[in-house]
Design an enzyme around this catalytic site. Structure first.
Site, PDB file in Angstrom:
ATOM      1  N   ASP A 459       0.833  -1.214   0.000  1.00 26.09           N
ATOM      2  CA  ASP A 459       0.000   0.000   0.000  1.00 26.09           C
ATOM      3  C   ASP A 459       0.866   1.261   0.000  1.00 26.09           C
ATOM      4  OD1 ASP A 459      -2.317   1.518   0.104  1.00 26.09           O
ATOM      5  OD2 ASP A 459      -3.168   0.430   1.809  1.00 26.09           O
ATOM      6  N   ASP A 528     -11.017   2.140  -2.679  1.00 25.14           N
ATOM      7  CA  ASP A 528     -11.488   1.891  -1.318  1.00 25.14           C
ATOM      8  C   ASP A 528     -13.005   1.966  -1.239  1.00 25.14           C
ATOM      9  OD1 ASP A 528      -9.093   1.331  -0.196  1.00 25.14           O
ATOM     10  OD2 ASP A 528      -8.714   3.321   0.602  1.00 25.14           O
TER      11      ASP A 528
HETATM   12  C1  GLA Z   1      -5.721   1.800   2.201  1.00 27.89           C
HETATM   13  C2  GLA Z   1      -6.163   0.598   1.404  1.00 27.89           C
HETATM   14  C3  GLA Z   1      -7.224  -0.147   2.179  1.00 27.89           C
HETATM   15  C4  GLA Z   1      -6.663  -0.565   3.510  1.00 27.89           C
HETATM   16  C5  GLA Z   1      -6.179   0.645   4.273  1.00 27.89           C
HETATM   17  C6  GLA Z   1      -5.460   0.238   5.539  1.00 27.89           C
HETATM   18  O1  GLA Z   1      -6.739   2.755   2.293  1.00 27.89           O
HETATM   19  O2  GLA Z   1      -6.630   0.964   0.145  1.00 27.89           O
HETATM   20  O3  GLA Z   1      -7.673  -1.261   1.452  1.00 27.89           O
HETATM   21  O4  GLA Z   1      -5.608  -1.461   3.305  1.00 27.89           O
HETATM   22  O5  GLA Z   1      -5.283   1.419   3.488  1.00 27.89           O
HETATM   23  O6  GLA Z   1      -4.996   1.310   6.265  1.00 27.89           O
END
Ligand code: GLA
Length: 714
Positions: A459, A528
Site C-alpha cells: 500500500d 477503497d
Molecule cells: C488503504 C487501502 C485499504 C486498507 C487501508 C489500511 O486505504 O486501500 O484497502 O488497506 O489502506 O490502512
C-alpha cells in the site's frame, strides 16, 4: 514479412505490428525524424510521398510542429518540446544531428533505435522502438546522455519525454481519459479536444487517483464496436505528465514522460537518463477493440505471472480495521475457508504500535498484544485451512510516532527549511536512497520468510508534499520520479529472491495502477469504495485500460460502510465477479444462509474464472444505461460468461434483449442463466445470440443482476 522494413530511397522505416503499421522518416540532411504513418497496414510505396514538410508559408509558421518523433526546443519550432535542455552556460535551443539507426529483429519482436546528438554540445539521445508480431502496441522510450568528458559542466533536462506520438490529421479530435479521486477512481470522460495543450499529470510522486497515464483519441466517430482509435499510455509510477497538443492548423500530438512540470534531471558528464516506456496503440476496432488489444498486451507482455489464475481472497480490512487480534483473524479465516476463499489477507494493524493510524508505521514486527507468539501460528492456521497467507504492508511510509522515525528522522522526504506535512499522520520514506531501500528489502524478506507469507498487499497511503532528497541537489525534485524507481527496484529484487510470492498493488485504492507497477505485481486494489453499484462505473473506466485479471474487487457488507447503500448479496457478488473476486465483509456477522449463498457464488466464480480473468472482454452498454453487462469470451472460444446488472428501478418499458458479441455465428451454444430464465439447457446459435439476443431478461426489482454461461456445443 519482417517486422521492421526499411525503404532506403525515402529513408522510411516501417514498423509492422499486428494489423497496424507505424512509419517514420529519418532525414539526416534536415536533421529530422518525422512520423509519416500511424494506422492500418501500409507498404513503403504508400508512404513514400507522404507528408513531406511544406515550406513555411509565412514567418510565423513552423511546418515541423506536430510531425516529429521527439521535437526539441530549438530552431524553427513553436510547439511544446518533447526534449528541452539547458546547458551550464544558459544555452538551450538544440540543433539536432541524425547519427543513424539500428535495427535488431529476434523471433517475434524487433527493435529500432535512432541516434541523434546536438551540434557542438555534449548531449546525445536515442529513440527506441519495440514491436511484436502478435501485438498492435508499440513501445517507445528515449535514452539521453551527457556525452562530454569528465570535468565538463553538467547539463539539465527540462523536458525529457519518452515519446511524441503524432496522429494523422483528422477533422475532429475527441479525447477519452479516466479521472477521479480517492474512493472514486477511473471515471471515464469523453470530451472534444480543445485547440491548445491539454495536460494530464500527477504532481504527487505516485500515479494518482485523479488521472491515469492513459489517453484515447478518435475523430469523434468511434463507437464501442468500431472506428479508428489511438491510445497512448505511460509505464510510470511516480509523477508524470502527458500533454496532448491540438494545433489550430489541425495537427494532434501526444507527448509525455515521467516527472511533472519543473522536475528537472541534471546529468553530469558520462551520465545518462532512460525515460519510462510509452505505449501507443492503433485499432480500427473502436473503444472495445482498443481495450481488448491493451488487455492482451498487459497479459502477454507486462504481467510477471499472467498464466496463473488469481485466487479468491478474503481481506480483513472492512471486517476488523485496526482491531486485529489472533483470535479475530482466526475466526475470519475459518469463515473465509468455509465459503471457498483461497487466500486470506491480514490487512493493516498487525504490527508495531499500530492500533490506529497514528502510530507504528515503519515498525514491521507483529504487535505484541495482538500476536503474542508472532504471526506464524496464524499463518500455519491459514495454511492448515488450505488457503494461502497474505499480509498488508506499507513499506514507503512512517508514522512520526514510531521507533523507526525516532531512530531515522532523516530518512523522510523533506526540504531543509520547510515543514514536512504529515497526511494520515504519516511521512514518506525516501526510496531514492539505497540505504532506505536496502532496509526495506531486508525486513520484507525476513517477514516473508518468518511468517510464511505467500502474498503481500503493498500500500501507499499519501501523496508527496515538500519532497526533496538527501543532499538537496538543485534538481531535488527528481525524487518525484526516483522514489518510484526505488520502489520498483525493491519489488523486482523481492520477486527475484522469492519467486512464488505474489503482490497486490494498492495506493489508498487505485492510486498506483499503471503499466510499470503491473510489470512487478499480480493484481491491483482498484478503489477503497466497495459499494457494488459505484464500483460498476469504476470498473467500466478501469476496463478501458486494464484487464479483469488484475482488477481486485471485494464483496463487502450491506449497507455499505462507506456509502450506506443496501444492496443484495447476489448483486454484490455479480459486481465483484467481474474481476478478481474477493470477500472483504465481516463474515462473522453474516448469517449461515448468507455464508451458504456466498459459497455457491464463489464456487460458480471458480468455474468461470479462467474466462473472466483471461478472456476477451466486451462491454455491452455502460453503467449510465438502465442496465448493462460485461461479456467475456474464452480465448479458445469454448465458453462465454456474461454478467448483467440493473442498479436502478426496472424501466416500465421492456428492456431490449442483450445482444452478445465475440461468438462464432455458426456455432451452437448452451445458455445457462443463474436467475433461471431461460431454463437451463436452452440452446441458441452464435448468430441468433448476436442478432436477437439472449432469451430471458433480468429479474424484476432494484439491484437486479444475473450471470449467464454459454458453452459451445459444436
Ligand atoms: C488503504 C487501502 C485499504 C486498507 C487501508 C489500511 O486505504 O486501500 O484497502 O488497506 O489502506 O490502512
Amino acid at each position: 514479412m519482417p517486422l521492421i522494413e526499411i525503404d532506403r530511397p525515402s529513408g522510411t522505416v516501417l514498423l509492422h505490428a499486428a494489423a497496424t503499421c507505424y512509419a517514420l522518416r529519418v532525414d539526416p540532411a534536415a536533421g529530422t525524424v518525422r512520423t509519416v504513418h500511424w494506422g492500418g497496414p501500409v507498404t513503403p510505396a504508400d508512404v513514400r510521398e507522404a507528408q513531406e514538410p511544406e515550406a513555411a508559408p509565412d514567418s510565423f509558421s513552423a511546418p515541423l510542429d506536430g510531425t516529429e518523433e521527439l521535437a526539441v526546443d530549438g530552431q524553427v519550432r513553436f510547439a511544446p518540446p518533447a526534449l528541452d535542455v539547458r546547458y551550464a552556460d544558459g544555452t538551450s535551443a538544440v540543433e539536432p544531428v541524425v547519427d543513424g539507426y539500428d535495427v535488431r529483429e529476434e523471433g517475434d519482436s524487433a527493435e529500432l533505435s535512432v541516434s541523434l546528438h546536438d551540434t557542438g554540445r555534449p548531449l546525445g539521445w536515442r529513440l527506441h522502438y519495440r514491436v511484436r508480431r502478435d501485438c498492435p502496441v508499440i513501445e517507445r522510450w528515449t535514452v539521453l546522455r551527457h556525452t562530454g568528458e569528465r570535468g565538463q559542466p553538467p547539463l539539465t533536462l527540462l523536458r525529457h519525454s519518452a515519446a511524441q506520438w503524432n496522429l494523422p490529421v483528422l477533422p475532429e479530435y475527441r479525447m477519452s481519459a479516466v479521472h477521479g479521486r480517492w474512493a472514486g477512481e477511473f471515471q471515464l470522460r469523453r470530451t472534444p479536444l480543445a485547440v491548445g495543450e491539454t495536460t494530464l499529470t500527477s504532481r504527487r510522486g505516485h500515479t494518482g487517483h485523479q488521472s491515469n497515464p492513459w489517453i484515447a483519441l478518435d475523430a469523434s466517430d468511434a463507437t464501442e464496436e468500431a472506428g479508428e482509435v489511438w491510445t497512448v499510455a505511460l509505464a510510470t509510477s511516480g509523477s508524470w505528465r502527458m500533454t496532448t497538443v491540438r494545433s489550430a492548423e489541425g495537427r494532434c500530438s501526444v507527448l509525455g514522460g515521467s516527472g511533472h512540470e519543473g522536475v528537472e534531471i541534471t546529468l553530469a558528464a558520462g551520465e545518462s537518463w532512460t525515460t519510462p516506456v510509452s505505449t501507443g496503440l492503433y485499432t480500427p476496432g473502436g473503444f472495445g477493440g482498443a481495450s481488448r488489444a491493451h488487455h492482451s498486451y498487459v497479459r502477454d507482455h507486462v504481467l510477471p505471472a499472467p498464466g496463473e489464475p488469481r485466487p479468491v481472497l478474503c481481506n480483513s480490512w472492512e471486517a476488523t480495521a485496526f482491531d486485529v487480534t489472533f483470535d479475530g483473524q482466526r475466526e475470519l479465516a475459518d469463515l473465509a475457508a468455509r465459503i471457498g476463499a483461497e487466500l486470506f489477507v491480514v490487512d493493516d494493524g498487525w504490527f508495531g504500535a499500530r492500533s490506529c493510524d497514528r502510530a507504528g508505521l515503519g515498525d514491521w514486527t507483529p504487535r505484541q498484544t495482538a500476536f503474542p507468539e508472532g504471526l506464524r501460528p496464524l499463518a500455519d492456521h491459514v495454511h492448515g485451512l488450505g488457503m494461502r497467507f497474505g499480509l498488508w504492508v506499507e513499506p514507503e511510509m512512517v508514522n512520526p510516532d514510531s521507533e523507526l522515525f525516532r531512530e531515522r528522522p532523516d530518512w523522510v522526504l523533506h526540504l531543509p527549511d520547510r515543514t514536512a506535512h504529515p497526511l494520515r499522520n504519516q511521512l514518506v520514506l525516501d526510496f531514492s536512497r539505497p540505504e532506505v531501500t536496502d532496509w526495506a528489502l531486508d525486513w520484507l524478506l525476513r517477514t516473508v520468510d518468518d511468517f510464511a507469507v505467500d502474498f503481500l498487499k503493498w500500500d501507499f497511503n499519501r501523496s508527496f508534499t515538500e519532497a526533496g532528497s538527501a543532499g538537496h541537489r538543485p534538481d531535488a525534485r527528481r525524487v518525484f520520479v526516483e522514489h518510484a524507481l526505488g520502489v520498483h527496484r525493491v519489488l523486482d529484487e523481492l520477486r527475484a529472491a522469492r519467486p512464488t510470492l505474489r503482490i497486490e498493488a494498492c495506493s489508498g485504492g487505485g492510486g498506483r495502477v499503471d503499466l510499470a507497477s503491473l510489470a512487478r505485481t499480480d493484481q491491483a486494489w482498484v478503489s477503497d469504495n466497495t459499494d457494488a453499484v459505484d464500483r460498476l462505473a469504476i470498473q467500466h473506466g478501469f476496463s478501458q485500460v486494464f484487464p479483469a485479471q488484475v482488477m481486485g474487487a471485494w464483496v463487502t457488507d450491506s449497507p455499505n460502510p462507506f456509502t450506506r447503500r443496501a444492496v443484495p448479496l447476489r448483486f454484490r457478488f455479480h459486481s465483484a465477479m467481474a474481476g478478481v473476486l474477493g470477500v472483504g465483509g465481516d463474515l462473522t456477522r453474516w448469517s449461515a444462509a448468507d455464508l451458504d449463498e456466498a459459497a455457491a457464488y464463489v464456487a460458480r466464480y471458480k468455474e468461470a474464472r479462467a474466462t473472466i480473468q483471461t478472456g476477451d472482454q466486451y462491454r455491452l452498454g455502460t453503467p449510465a444505461d438502465p442496465s448493462h453487462a460485461v461479456q467475456y469470451v474464452a480465448r479458445d472460444g469454448a465458453e462465454s460468461v456474461v454478467l448483467q446488472w440493473r442498479a436502478g428501478p426496472a424501466e416500465r418499458a421492456r428492456a431490449p434483449r442483450l445482444r452478445l458479441r465475440g461468438l462464432d455465428p455458426r456455432a451452437v451454444y448452451r445458455v445457462d442463466d443463474d436467475s433461471g430464465t431461460p431454463a437451463a439447457g436452452t440452446v441458441r446459435s452464435g448468430a441468433a445470440l448476436a442478432s436477437h439476443g439472449v432469451p430471458g431478461e433480468l429479474p424484476p426489482g432494484d439491484h437486479a443482476s444475473r450471470m449467464l454461461t454459454l458453452r459451445r456445443k459444436s
